[in-house]
Design a protein around this motif. Structure first.
Motif, PDB file in Angstrom:
ATOM      1  N   ARG A  79       0.836  -1.217   0.000  1.00 51.30           N
ATOM      2  CA  ARG A  79       0.000   0.000   0.000  1.00 51.30           C
ATOM      3  C   ARG A  79       0.861   1.252   0.000  1.00 51.30           C
ATOM      4  O   ARG A  79       0.551   2.232  -0.673  1.00 51.30           O
ATOM      5  CB  ARG A  79      -0.936  -0.012   1.204  1.00 51.30           C
ATOM      6  N   GLN A  80       1.946   1.219   0.764  1.00 51.62           N
ATOM      7  CA  GLN A  80       2.853   2.367   0.796  1.00 51.62           C
ATOM      8  C   GLN A  80       3.467   2.584  -0.587  1.00 51.62           C
ATOM      9  O   GLN A  80       3.564   3.719  -1.050  1.00 51.62           O
ATOM     10  CB  GLN A  80       3.960   2.123   1.831  1.00 51.62           C
ATOM     11  N   ALA A  81       3.859   1.495  -1.239  1.00 48.82           N
ATOM     12  CA  ALA A  81       4.437   1.604  -2.588  1.00 48.82           C
ATOM     13  C   ALA A  81       3.406   2.159  -3.566  1.00 48.82           C
ATOM     14  O   ALA A  81       3.734   2.994  -4.412  1.00 48.82           O
ATOM     15  CB  ALA A  81       4.941   0.239  -3.058  1.00 48.82           C
ATOM     16  N   GLN A  82       2.157   1.719  -3.443  1.00 48.93           N
ATOM     17  CA  GLN A  82       1.112   2.237  -4.329  1.00 48.93           C
ATOM     18  C   GLN A  82       0.911   3.734  -4.099  1.00 48.93           C
ATOM     19  O   GLN A  82       0.769   4.502  -5.047  1.00 48.93           O
ATOM     20  CB  GLN A  82      -0.205   1.487  -4.094  1.00 48.93           C
ATOM     21  N   GLY A  83       0.905   4.133  -2.824  1.00 50.58           N
ATOM     22  CA  GLY A  83       0.753   5.553  -2.507  1.00 50.58           C
ATOM     23  C   GLY A  83       1.905   6.374  -3.060  1.00 50.58           C
ATOM     24  O   GLY A  83       1.705   7.450  -3.633  1.00 50.58           O
ATOM     25  N   THR A  84       3.117   5.849  -2.907  1.00 51.44           N
ATOM     26  CA  THR A  84       4.293   6.548  -3.420  1.00 51.44           C
ATOM     27  C   THR A  84       4.241   6.614  -4.944  1.00 51.44           C
ATOM     28  O   THR A  84       4.585   7.639  -5.534  1.00 51.44           O
ATOM     29  CB  THR A  84       5.575   5.835  -2.959  1.00 51.44           C
ATOM     30  N   GLN A  85       3.802   5.514  -5.573  1.00 53.57           N
ATOM     31  CA  GLN A  85       3.686   5.500  -7.031  1.00 53.57           C
ATOM     32  C   GLN A  85       2.663   6.524  -7.490  1.00 53.57           C
ATOM     33  O   GLN A  85       2.894   7.263  -8.455  1.00 53.57           O
ATOM     34  CB  GLN A  85       3.289   4.094  -7.516  1.00 53.57           C
ATOM     35  N   GLN A  86       1.533   6.601  -6.796  1.00 52.22           N
ATOM     36  CA  GLN A  86       0.505   7.584  -7.164  1.00 52.22           C
ATOM     37  C   GLN A  86       1.033   9.002  -6.976  1.00 52.22           C
ATOM     38  O   GLN A  86       0.776   9.883  -7.789  1.00 52.22           O
ATOM     39  CB  GLN A  86      -0.752   7.364  -6.324  1.00 52.22           C
ATOM     40  N   GLU A  87       1.783   9.196  -5.898  1.00 52.81           N
ATOM     41  CA  GLU A  87       2.366  10.520  -5.656  1.00 52.81           C
ATOM     42  C   GLU A  87       3.353  10.875  -6.767  1.00 52.81           C
ATOM     43  O   GLU A  87       3.356  12.008  -7.269  1.00 52.81           O
ATOM     44  CB  GLU A  87       3.081  10.520  -4.302  1.00 52.81           C
ATOM     45  N   ALA A  88       4.169   9.896  -7.185  1.00 57.43           N
ATOM     46  CA  ALA A  88       5.132  10.130  -8.261  1.00 57.43           C
ATOM     47  C   ALA A  88       4.401  10.468  -9.563  1.00 57.43           C
ATOM     48  O   ALA A  88       4.814  11.368 -10.300  1.00 57.43           O
ATOM     49  CB  ALA A  88       6.029   8.907  -8.457  1.00 57.43           C
ATOM     50  N   GLU A  89       3.325   9.749  -9.835  1.00 55.98           N
ATOM     51  CA  GLU A  89       2.554  10.024 -11.052  1.00 55.98           C
ATOM     52  C   GLU A  89       1.934  11.415 -10.993  1.00 55.98           C
ATOM     53  O   GLU A  89       1.899  12.133 -11.995  1.00 55.98           O
ATOM     54  CB  GLU A  89       1.479   8.960 -11.239  1.00 55.98           C
ATOM     55  N   SER A  90       1.481  11.814  -9.821  1.00 54.42           N
ATOM     56  CA  SER A  90       0.899  13.144  -9.655  1.00 54.42           C
ATOM     57  C   SER A  90       1.959  14.225  -9.877  1.00 54.42           C
ATOM     58  O   SER A  90       1.716  15.217 -10.568  1.00 54.42           O
ATOM     59  CB  SER A  90       0.294  13.269  -8.261  1.00 54.42           C
ATOM     60  N   VAL A  91       3.137  14.010  -9.291  1.00 55.02           N
ATOM     61  CA  VAL A  91       4.232  14.974  -9.465  1.00 55.02           C
ATOM     62  C   VAL A  91       4.640  15.033 -10.933  1.00 55.02           C
ATOM     63  O   VAL A  91       4.853  16.106 -11.488  1.00 55.02           O
ATOM     64  CB  VAL A  91       5.427  14.603  -8.559  1.00 55.02           C
ATOM     65  N   ARG A  92       4.737  13.854 -11.585  1.00 62.12           N
ATOM     66  CA  ARG A  92       5.113  13.808 -12.998  1.00 62.12           C
ATOM     67  C   ARG A  92       4.074  14.548 -13.841  1.00 62.12           C
ATOM     68  O   ARG A  92       4.418  15.311 -14.747  1.00 62.12           O
ATOM     69  CB  ARG A  92       5.241  12.359 -13.468  1.00 62.12           C
ATOM     70  N   ALA A  93       2.788  14.336 -13.548  1.00 62.80           N
ATOM     71  CA  ALA A  93       1.730  15.010 -14.302  1.00 62.80           C
ATOM     72  C   ALA A  93       1.825  16.524 -14.100  1.00 62.80           C
ATOM     73  O   ALA A  93       1.663  17.295 -15.053  1.00 62.80           O
ATOM     74  CB  ALA A  93       0.361  14.494 -13.877  1.00 62.80           C
ATOM     75  N   GLY A  94       2.107  16.945 -12.864  1.00 65.09           N
ATOM     76  CA  GLY A  94       2.269  18.377 -12.595  1.00 65.09           C
ATOM     77  C   GLY A  94       3.448  18.956 -13.353  1.00 65.09           C
ATOM     78  O   GLY A  94       3.371  20.065 -13.895  1.00 65.09           O
ATOM     79  N   ALA A  95       4.547  18.205 -13.404  1.00 64.91           N
ATOM     80  CA  ALA A  95       5.726  18.670 -14.133  1.00 64.91           C
ATOM     81  C   ALA A  95       5.431  18.763 -15.626  1.00 64.91           C
ATOM     82  O   ALA A  95       5.835  19.735 -16.292  1.00 64.91           O
ATOM     83  CB  ALA A  95       6.909  17.731 -13.885  1.00 64.91           C
TER      84      ALA A  95
END
Length: 177
Positions: A79-95
């Protein structure tokens, strides 16, 4: 044969029978004692085996509990990895969105209706285009510095034209004294 001899024979037979009865009785007593001792040893071994069985059951229960704890930890990490992955995808989308906005604002970058950069690969002037992007990259590098860092050295790359303007007669560079 006289009756005295007969009596002695009967007495002898009775004594022999008595001795045989005593020997058999003692053998039975010894066998009974041996059986009791053997039964006691068997009971002690059975109790030791029961204790070992309980120890193995306890070890199995501990191993099962450890396995369940490991499963819970693995699920937590998933679950932590999924959350981190979602956060990374969100940051990537923002970038990516920030880059699209920058391309839209930049007058030197052509963008389509969707805001995506249009690459003109048919242009024969790709070297000039690359040089222009390198210059823009250097400009952005000079402007964007992490907070708290100061650039004490200034790196100045001279172009070929600048170098020819300052060279002497034989390509010598002037000396600063």
């Amino acid at each position: 044969m006289d009756s005295g001899q007969l009596v002695w024979i009967i007495i002898g037979i009775v004594v022999v029978l008595a001795i045989i009865a005593v020997v058999v009785s003692m053998g039975r007593k010894r066998k009974t004692v041996a059986d009791r001792n053997r039964a006691a040893e068997m009971r002690e071994k059975a109790e030791a085996d029961q204790l070992a069985a309980r120890e193995h059951e306890a070890k199995a229960a501990r191993a099962d509990a450890d396995a369940k704890a490991a499963e819970v930890e693995a699920e937590r990490l998933r679950r932590q990895a999924q959350g981190t992955q979602q956060e990374a995808e969100s940051v990537r989308a923002g970038a990516q969105e920030q880059l699209r906005k920058a391309d839209h604002v930049d007058p030197d970058v052509k963008t389509g209706k969707d805001g995506e950069r249009i690459h003109n690969e048919h242009s024969g002037d790709s070297h000039a285009h690359d040089a222009q992007h390198e210059e823009l990259r250097r400009d952005r590098t000079d402007r964007v510095r992490p907070a708290g860092t100061e650039d004490t050295t200034v790196i100045h790359e001279e172009t070929t034209a600048e170098r020819h303007d300052t060279d002497g007669q034989h390509g010598e560079r002037p000396r600063n004294l």
